[in-house]
Design a protein around this motif. Structure first.
Motif, PDB file in Angstrom:
ATOM      1  N   TYR A 346       0.554  -1.131   0.382  1.00  0.00           N
ATOM      2  CA  TYR A 346       0.352  -0.241  -0.192  1.00  0.00           C
ATOM      3  C   TYR A 346       0.923   1.008   0.151  1.00  0.00           C
ATOM      4  CZ  TYR A 346      -3.102  -3.366   2.075  1.00  0.00           C
ATOM      5  OH  TYR A 346      -3.653  -4.382   2.721  1.00  0.00           O
ATOM      6  N   THR A 348       0.636   6.112  -0.428  1.00  0.00           N
ATOM      7  CA  THR A 348      -0.209   6.968  -0.227  1.00  0.00           C
ATOM      8  C   THR A 348       1.281   8.546  -0.751  1.00  0.00           C
ATOM      9  OG1 THR A 348       0.925   8.156   1.988  1.00  0.00           O
ATOM     10  CG2 THR A 348      -1.694   7.032   1.635  1.00  0.00           C
ATOM     11  N   ASN A 349       0.494   9.486  -0.868  1.00  0.00           N
ATOM     12  CA  ASN A 349       2.375  10.049  -0.735  1.00  0.00           C
ATOM     13  C   ASN A 349       3.185  10.298  -0.281  1.00  0.00           C
ATOM     14  OD1 ASN A 349      -0.108  12.028  -0.232  1.00  0.00           O
ATOM     15  ND2 ASN A 349       1.215  13.490  -1.282  1.00  0.00           N
ATOM     16  N   THR A 438      -1.686   9.392  -6.263  1.00  0.00           N
ATOM     17  CA  THR A 438      -1.261   9.555  -5.015  1.00  0.00           C
ATOM     18  C   THR A 438      -0.894  10.790  -4.536  1.00  0.00           C
ATOM     19  OG1 THR A 438       0.986   8.591  -5.363  1.00  0.00           O
ATOM     20  CG2 THR A 438      -0.288   6.847  -5.283  1.00  0.00           C
ATOM     21  N   THR A 439      -0.752  11.317  -5.514  1.00  0.00           N
ATOM     22  CA  THR A 439      -0.347  12.897  -5.061  1.00  0.00           C
ATOM     23  C   THR A 439      -2.304  13.862  -4.970  1.00  0.00           C
ATOM     24  OG1 THR A 439       1.854  13.289  -6.073  1.00  0.00           O
ATOM     25  CG2 THR A 439       0.533  15.178  -6.035  1.00  0.00           C
ATOM     26  N   GLY A 441      -4.931  12.297  -3.984  1.00  0.00           N
ATOM     27  CA  GLY A 441      -5.333  11.989  -2.399  1.00  0.00           C
ATOM     28  C   GLY A 441      -5.677  10.437  -2.299  1.00  0.00           C
ATOM     29  N   GLN A 443      -5.138   6.864  -2.793  1.00  0.00           N
ATOM     30  CA  GLN A 443      -4.312   5.273  -2.410  1.00  0.00           C
ATOM     31  C   GLN A 443      -3.894   3.970  -2.511  1.00  0.00           C
ATOM     32  OE1 GLN A 443      -3.494   3.878   2.068  1.00  0.00           O
ATOM     33  NE2 GLN A 443      -5.510   2.253   1.292  1.00  0.00           N
ATOM     34  N   THR A 478     -10.175   6.093  -2.734  1.00  0.00           N
ATOM     35  CA  THR A 478     -10.605   7.016  -2.535  1.00  0.00           C
ATOM     36  C   THR A 478     -11.355   7.015  -1.028  1.00  0.00           C
ATOM     37  OG1 THR A 478     -12.791   7.635  -4.347  1.00  0.00           O
ATOM     38  CG2 THR A 478     -10.253   8.462  -4.601  1.00  0.00           C
TER      39      THR A 478
END
Length: 572
Positions: A346, A348-349, A438-439, A441, A443, A478
């Motif tokens: 997993y 995110t940013n 990912t930037t 928002g 995942q 999201t």
């Protein structure tokens, strides 16, 4: 039947919480629509009671699970009960014992939500109106006959785990398969497979099968979440597993299906009888060809299994360095997948987590070697990380220790299968695409596997051909917010369809997606979810369900019906 919340502006499948207004029956017939609560054709309470008597009292009238959180006809408001419901709403164990509840909040449409105001309406909405608590084939046949005779929508459901709303429907009668939970081990011998097999009722959960198999010194292919049923949409839709790089997809394990067709016929489908139905059920999508009562699948000799976790963050480093590390990990995946390792991770940013690597018949030291390119890169970039590597004596021991509980109702989903060639030849562009998404928002959830190694020489099945050269099953999510304006959640789903998925599609023209973990609004879903198999699957659907009784979102043949803004199905 109570008041229904009207649907939002996004006129798509199963958003409705229909307004139970009196409908002109003649107009309904002219539109060739399913009978709906509030119509003159809808069965009376006495008629439902009579149907219940024919199935020995197995009919369950839906009472919304969160009724205690509202002032409504279902129950009196109870603060303690409501608080308990809120605290457990993200746990699958809250939902799957219930005959109507589902775990994807987008498709519940806040019909009866524990997080809305006490004064907000609590209605059946998009939940099924009634369910038949199935215990035998005759119950399914009776439900099919009643739905056909009364022109009522029918839904096949087990746990309500489905991300894309297939296990619910406004104004529907449900066939609840959850209590068909018998497990039997047997010896199987035919020209394609000779070995141990497990016969599972349609309601058997993955965790139940793993435990039973472990007691026999065996392992079976099932999902990463132990509360997902194996015989339902999981195996019928293909089914990736922590064991897929070793044994193949869940659909590759199937030996025999026991079903009731759309005309109420009780059949056995395998490689010798009803072979076309066997082929379709093995990867061609759930909820549309027949109602599955049981599945017999391969059971494999258990082996020691290694596991690994690794996490790091972007704190204190540039985004360039952070995504360079991620790209290095992706580049290392072919080698591990080819060794039988399946990877879940997993990011995110801001955060990255491998959780976990699964290595059946692989050691922890070997897993360390597979991750050496990543750990060397992290050291080079001065990125701190934490890791764990462990050897377990069985698959069940590994699973219980390495897979954390999975919450439900926390996200909306989109997905794309990334071929190995993209990672090997265009990794920079792929990393840039993930970074862009990912930037904004979202995942990323990755599943890396080799779904072709274990299937060599096996008979053909209906698994999307795109799986066979896939390295990464990309899932983009999201976040779901139960208290945000509904319009914000709609906007998130539109962003998935209009922005995120096209970004990945540019890298995978004529590509595929895993139909169980994809964007239900995918424009070209027939090609993306089923590939070249679709025409053959549609012919099989028409053969075994000639009345198109079985409807599920983006399932084969679903375009025969067109959901209205209130959720009613009308012929397209």
């Amino acid at each position: 039947m109570g008041l229904y919340r009207s649907a939002t502006s996004l006129a798509v499948v199963a958003l409705a919480a229909a307004a139970a207004v009196q409908c002109d029956e003649e107009s309904t017939a002219a539109q060739d629509c399913k009978c709906f609560p509030g119509d003159d054709c809808w069965p009376t309470a006495a008629e439902w009671s009579e149907f219940n008597s024919t199935i020995n009292g197995k009919l369950v009238a839906t009472v919304p699970l969160a009724a205690a959180c509202h002032d409504d006809k279902w129950a009196s408001y109870d603060e303690a009960t409501c608080t308990k419901m809120q605290n457990g709403w993200l746990d699958p164990e809250t939902h799957y014992p219930d005959s109507a509840s589902i775990m994807a909040p987008f498709f519940a449409n806040r019909s009866c939500d524990p997080f809305t105001e006490r004064s907000a309406g609590c209605v059946i909405g998009t939940y099924v109106q009634y369910t038949v608590n199935v215990s035998e084939a005759a119950d399914v046949a009776a439900g099919i006959k009643f739905a056909n005779d009364r022109n009522i929508r029918l839904v096949i459901r087990n746990t309500g785990h489905d991300y894309n709303g297939k296990s619910t429907g406004a104004g529907a009668l449900g066939l609840w398969m959850h209590h068909l939970n018998d497990i039997e081990f047997k010896d199987w011998d035919d020209e394609h497979y000779s070995g141990k097999a497990i016969k599972m009722g349609a309601g058997v959960l993955g965790g139940e099968a793993y435990k039973a198999a472990d007691a026999q010194g065996l392992q079976v292919v099932g999902g990463e979440c132990p509360t997902v049923g194996i015989a339902g949409g999981y195996s019928q839709g293909g089914g990736h597993s922590a064991l897929s790089s070793r044994h193949g997809m869940a659909a590759d394990q199937t030996l025999e299906w026991e079903v009731v067709t759309g005309t109420g016929e009780h059949l056995i489908a395998n490689r010798e009888n009803n072979t076309d139905l066997y082929w379709a059920l093995s990867g061609g999508g759930g909820g549309t060809y027949s109602v599955v009562l049981s599945l017999t699948s391969k059971a494999h000799e258990d082996v020691p299994t290694a596991g690994a976790n690794l996490t790091f963050t972007s704190a204190g480093v540039s985004q360039d360095a952070y995504y360079e590390a991620i790209a290095t990990f992706h580049a290392s995946l072919p080698k591990s997948a080819d060794a039988g390792v399946m990877s879940v991770w997993y990011f995110t940013n801001e955060t990255f987590a491998i959780s976990p690597l699964t290595g059946p018949n692989v050691t922890a030291e070997q897993l360390k070697e597979f991750l050496t390119p990543l750990t060397d890169k992290l050291d080079e970039l001065n990125i701190k990380y934490t890791s764990f590597f462990g050897d377990f004596d069985s698959y069940l021991s590994f699973f219980n220790n390495m897979f954390a509980p999975i919450q439900v109702g926390i996200a909306q989903y989109g997905g794309r299968l990334i071929p190995r060639s993209v990672v090997e030849n265009n990794n920079t562009a792929l990393t840039d695409a993930y970074r862009s998404i990912t930037t904004q928002g979202a995942q990323f959830i990755g599943v890396a596997l080799n779904a072709s190694l274990a299937t060599a020489g096996n008979p053909d099945n209906a698994v999307n051909p795109g799986w066979r050269d896939t390295l990464i099953d990309t899932v983009i999510t999201t976040p779901w917010n139960f208290t945000a304006p509904w319009e914000d959640m709609i906007a998130n789903q539109e962003q998935m369809t209009d922005v995120f998925m096209p970004t990945l599609a540019e890298l995978t023209p004529n590509g595929s997606a895993y139909l169980n973990e994809a964007d239900f609004r995918q424009p070209d879903w027939k090609d993306v979810f089923y590939g070249a198999n679709y025409p053959k699957l549609e012919a099989i659907k028409n053969k075994y369900d000639p009345n198109h009784l079985f409807y599920a979102i983006t399932a084969v043949g679903s375009d025969y019906w067109e959901p209205q803004d209130d959720g009613r199905l009308c012929k397209a």
